[in-house]
Design an enzyme around this catalytic site. Sequence first.
Site, PDB file in Angstrom:
ATOM      1  N   LYS A 186      -2.480   6.604 -23.267  1.00 24.91           N
ATOM      2  CA  LYS A 186      -1.546   6.963 -24.657  1.00 24.91           C
ATOM      3  C   LYS A 186      -0.381   6.869 -24.123  1.00 24.91           C
ATOM      4  O   LYS A 186       0.314   6.420 -24.908  1.00 24.91           O
ATOM      5  CB  LYS A 186      -2.244   8.999 -24.412  1.00 24.91           C
ATOM      6  CG  LYS A 186      -3.447   8.755 -24.116  1.00 24.91           C
ATOM      7  CD  LYS A 186      -4.145   8.910 -25.374  1.00 24.91           C
ATOM      8  CE  LYS A 186      -6.186   8.865 -24.356  1.00 24.91           C
ATOM      9  NZ  LYS A 186      -6.044  10.536 -24.692  1.00 24.91           N
ATOM     10  N   ARG A 228     -15.457  13.190 -34.379  1.00 27.68           N
ATOM     11  CA  ARG A 228     -14.503  14.268 -33.697  1.00 27.68           C
ATOM     12  C   ARG A 228     -15.477  15.443 -34.142  1.00 27.68           C
ATOM     13  O   ARG A 228     -14.615  16.038 -35.402  1.00 27.68           O
ATOM     14  CB  ARG A 228     -13.272  14.342 -33.455  1.00 27.68           C
ATOM     15  CG  ARG A 228     -12.906  13.338 -32.885  1.00 27.68           C
ATOM     16  CD  ARG A 228     -12.566  13.778 -31.044  1.00 27.68           C
ATOM     17  NE  ARG A 228     -13.217  13.265 -30.273  1.00 27.68           N
ATOM     18  CZ  ARG A 228     -13.291  13.626 -29.051  1.00 27.68           C
ATOM     19  NH1 ARG A 228     -12.806  12.494 -28.151  1.00 27.68           N
ATOM     20  NH2 ARG A 228     -14.156  13.328 -28.789  1.00 27.68           N
ATOM     21  N   PHE A 236     -21.734  12.658 -26.625  1.00 26.52           N
ATOM     22  CA  PHE A 236     -21.036  11.859 -27.661  1.00 26.52           C
ATOM     23  C   PHE A 236     -21.116  10.384 -27.533  1.00 26.52           C
ATOM     24  O   PHE A 236     -20.293   8.786 -28.432  1.00 26.52           O
ATOM     25  CB  PHE A 236     -20.056  12.303 -28.497  1.00 26.52           C
ATOM     26  CG  PHE A 236     -18.683  12.732 -27.344  1.00 26.52           C
ATOM     27  CD1 PHE A 236     -19.049  13.856 -26.995  1.00 26.52           C
ATOM     28  CD2 PHE A 236     -17.365  11.693 -27.327  1.00 26.52           C
ATOM     29  CE1 PHE A 236     -17.511  13.717 -25.810  1.00 26.52           C
ATOM     30  CE2 PHE A 236     -16.447  11.630 -26.435  1.00 26.52           C
ATOM     31  CZ  PHE A 236     -16.584  12.591 -25.527  1.00 26.52           C
ATOM     32  N   TYR A 290       1.018  -1.504   0.418  1.00 25.09           N
ATOM     33  CA  TYR A 290      -0.268  -0.464  -0.416  1.00 25.09           C
ATOM     34  C   TYR A 290       1.026   0.875  -0.101  1.00 25.09           C
ATOM     35  O   TYR A 290       1.017   2.610  -0.687  1.00 25.09           O
ATOM     36  CB  TYR A 290      -0.642   0.158   0.971  1.00 25.09           C
ATOM     37  CG  TYR A 290      -2.203   1.108   1.122  1.00 25.09           C
ATOM     38  CD1 TYR A 290      -2.927   1.147   0.713  1.00 25.09           C
ATOM     39  CD2 TYR A 290      -1.630   2.193   1.842  1.00 25.09           C
ATOM     40  CE1 TYR A 290      -4.671   1.500   0.399  1.00 25.09           C
ATOM     41  CE2 TYR A 290      -2.609   3.290   1.870  1.00 25.09           C
ATOM     42  CZ  TYR A 290      -4.211   3.147   1.380  1.00 25.09           C
ATOM     43  OH  TYR A 290      -4.889   3.973   1.620  1.00 25.09           O
ATOM     44  N   PHE A 306      -8.609  20.041 -25.055  1.00 29.53           N
ATOM     45  CA  PHE A 306      -8.863  18.284 -24.982  1.00 29.53           C
ATOM     46  C   PHE A 306     -10.803  18.119 -24.410  1.00 29.53           C
ATOM     47  O   PHE A 306     -10.422  19.417 -23.356  1.00 29.53           O
ATOM     48  CB  PHE A 306      -7.910  17.678 -24.414  1.00 29.53           C
ATOM     49  CG  PHE A 306      -8.434  16.254 -24.315  1.00 29.53           C
ATOM     50  CD1 PHE A 306      -8.358  15.960 -25.854  1.00 29.53           C
ATOM     51  CD2 PHE A 306      -8.901  15.191 -23.676  1.00 29.53           C
ATOM     52  CE1 PHE A 306      -9.300  14.303 -26.538  1.00 29.53           C
ATOM     53  CE2 PHE A 306      -9.120  13.723 -24.260  1.00 29.53           C
ATOM     54  CZ  PHE A 306      -9.612  12.889 -25.028  1.00 29.53           C
ATOM     55  N   THR A 307     -11.688  17.352 -24.916  1.00 28.43           N
ATOM     56  CA  THR A 307     -12.645  17.129 -24.241  1.00 28.43           C
ATOM     57  C   THR A 307     -12.387  17.409 -22.392  1.00 28.43           C
ATOM     58  O   THR A 307     -13.312  18.872 -22.003  1.00 28.43           O
ATOM     59  CB  THR A 307     -13.062  16.516 -24.639  1.00 28.43           C
ATOM     60  OG1 THR A 307     -12.142  15.174 -24.786  1.00 28.43           O
ATOM     61  CG2 THR A 307     -14.090  16.194 -25.791  1.00 28.43           C
ATOM     62  N   ASP A 367       0.174  18.819 -21.312  1.00 23.47           N
ATOM     63  CA  ASP A 367      -0.038  17.880 -21.510  1.00 23.47           C
ATOM     64  C   ASP A 367       0.392  16.558 -22.246  1.00 23.47           C
ATOM     65  O   ASP A 367       0.424  17.177 -23.613  1.00 23.47           O
ATOM     66  CB  ASP A 367      -1.729  18.184 -21.777  1.00 23.47           C
ATOM     67  CG  ASP A 367      -2.691  16.882 -21.714  1.00 23.47           C
ATOM     68  OD1 ASP A 367      -2.372  15.939 -22.052  1.00 23.47           O
ATOM     69  OD2 ASP A 367      -3.448  16.823 -21.432  1.00 23.47           O
TER      70      ASP A 367
HETATM   71  C1  LIG Z   1      -7.388  11.225 -23.075  1.00 27.78           C
HETATM   72  C2  LIG Z   1      -5.787  12.355 -23.196  1.00 27.78           C
HETATM   73  C3  LIG Z   1      -6.617  12.954 -22.114  1.00 27.78           C
HETATM   74  C4  LIG Z   1      -7.324  11.980 -20.778  1.00 27.78           C
HETATM   75  O1  LIG Z   1      -7.395  11.259 -20.600  1.00 27.78           O
HETATM   76  P1  LIG Z   1      -8.104  10.060 -20.082  1.00 27.78           P
HETATM   77  O2  LIG Z   1      -6.560   8.604 -19.315  1.00 27.78           O
HETATM   78  O3  LIG Z   1      -8.388   9.363 -21.123  1.00 27.78           O
HETATM   79  O4  LIG Z   1      -8.706  10.087 -18.869  1.00 27.78           O
HETATM   80  C5  LIG Z   1      -6.267  14.173 -21.418  1.00 27.78           C
HETATM   81  N1  LIG Z   1      -5.337  14.762 -22.374  1.00 27.78           N
HETATM   82  C6  LIG Z   1      -5.075  14.405 -24.274  1.00 27.78           C
HETATM   83  C7  LIG Z   1      -4.330  15.444 -24.926  1.00 27.78           C
HETATM   84  C8  LIG Z   1      -5.886  12.759 -23.831  1.00 27.78           C
HETATM   85  O5  LIG Z   1      -5.190  12.654 -25.578  1.00 27.78           O
END
Ligand SMILES: *Cc1c(COP(=O)(O)O)cnc(C)c1O
Length: 482
Positions: free
Chosen positions: A266, A389, A455, A80, A132-133, A223
């Site tokens: 990613k 998109r 979406f 932990y 980003f969304t 990011d």
């Molecule tokens: C996918 C993504 C996120 C969010 O990440 P999650 O792991 O899906 O929550 C944030 N910023 C960018 C540029 C992304 O491609």
Amino acid sequence: MSKVKFFNGESIPLEMHKVMIVQKLELPPIEKRLEYMQKAGNNTFLLNNRDVYMDMLTDSGVNAMSDQQQSAMLLADDSYAGSETFTRLTNKLTELFGTEYFLPAHQGRACENIIMQTFVKEGSIIPMNYHFTTTKAHIGLNGGRVEEIIIEEGTNVTSKHPFKGNMDTDKLQGLIDEHGKEKIAFVRMEAGTNLIGGQPFSLQNLKDIRKICDENGLMIVLDASLLTDNLYFIKEREEACKDMTIREITKEMMDLCDIIYFSARKLGFGRGGGISTSSKELYLEMRELVTLYEGFLTYGGMSVREMEALTVGLEESMDESIICQGPQFIEYMVNELEKAGVPVVTPAGGLGCHIDAMEFVSHIPQHEYPAGALAAALYIVSGVRGMERGTMSEQRDEDGNEVLSNMELLRLAMPRRVFTLSQVKYAIDRIIWLHGHRELIGGLRFTDEPKSLRFFFGELEAVSDWQEKLVEAFRKDFPDSL
Ligand SMILES: *Cc1c(COP(=O)(O)O)cnc(C)c1O
């Protein structure tokens, strides 16, 4: 393309890995695919993966792991607190990013939750190359506002600009002059800018932004979810960086940023996420929220196994012959489609191949969701699942009016190390066929429209019987093909 030249002069990407574990795929016949698409409310998110031949919905959490990653998972230290696994991951990030502190989180948006709750206040402005969304949603939840100041080329569908993800630094200065630096929570840069087609920014652009931020005492938050594509493009396209290693570019980029966060779904062929910084002060400001929302500080919602895989995956992300694979496969697909006259976002970016639905189905009005309609049509004719998109991914305004997106894209993500070239060729073939029959494609309308993130869960129906007509046309050309 590939550094290996073919005797016949062909230029195709060459896989720099071999397949050792496979997953069986199904390709249901087109009549079945029509049925599945309609049952899924014409929303590719609602399809069952077993009915999908090529899943090009996303690159999130679907990248293939290497043998090295898989074996590292067996060595995970499951405790932990104070886990050795966490120490290994933190040390790897310190080595690659030069950042001393690391806050683990279960995925990218969790990092955004922590960062936005900490730094965004009512009325804050957050300039960024592009939103980003999930980022935009978290900023909004905390009372802040996004200002997109990408260079003008950035939202041109076709272009030769090597760095369409660059920020317009004059506009950044303009925002500071107009609102005052106190209003600006931080400047956000997104590597491999997702929503405009996986387009990179240049190292020089980041340096220019750093200069403005230094003059005004502003932080840069990076990011880094789509970092590896951006690194590869810097090495390929930025003259001043062509003799640098990926590792050197990474280090120089990270030195320019105050906070770096990423989705490990990613980055690093893994699952999970986290926030890195060299500042103890910033680290302490955010730390409590990790324990509140994610888990204890040495796992943050990730399993130790995925942290081990990520540690190895981050190291693999510094290997040019590994990270070139995604962009090269995408470039191949983009070039082949472009040759056949299919409108695609150019130059080829990272993440995936982006088809310009605004042009592909220019006869469909935006309030009938051209990119969503194209996504449904492509699944029906090929079993390939892409992601809308465009306007469907937007949210209605306060008065319930549609907010029309400035781009209508069908994104076909290229999960890393997953598809072979013959599969990519199949997708190209079916897209070209569909383009030849594009006038058959019609619009969609919602039958069930959620208020937020529609979406993901929304269901739609075709505005006419165009989908049945599409199947008929397919059967004429392919009487006995799946
Ligand atoms: C996918 C993504 C996120 C969010 O990440 P999650 O792991 O899906 O929550 C944030 N910023 C960018 C540029 C992304 O491609």
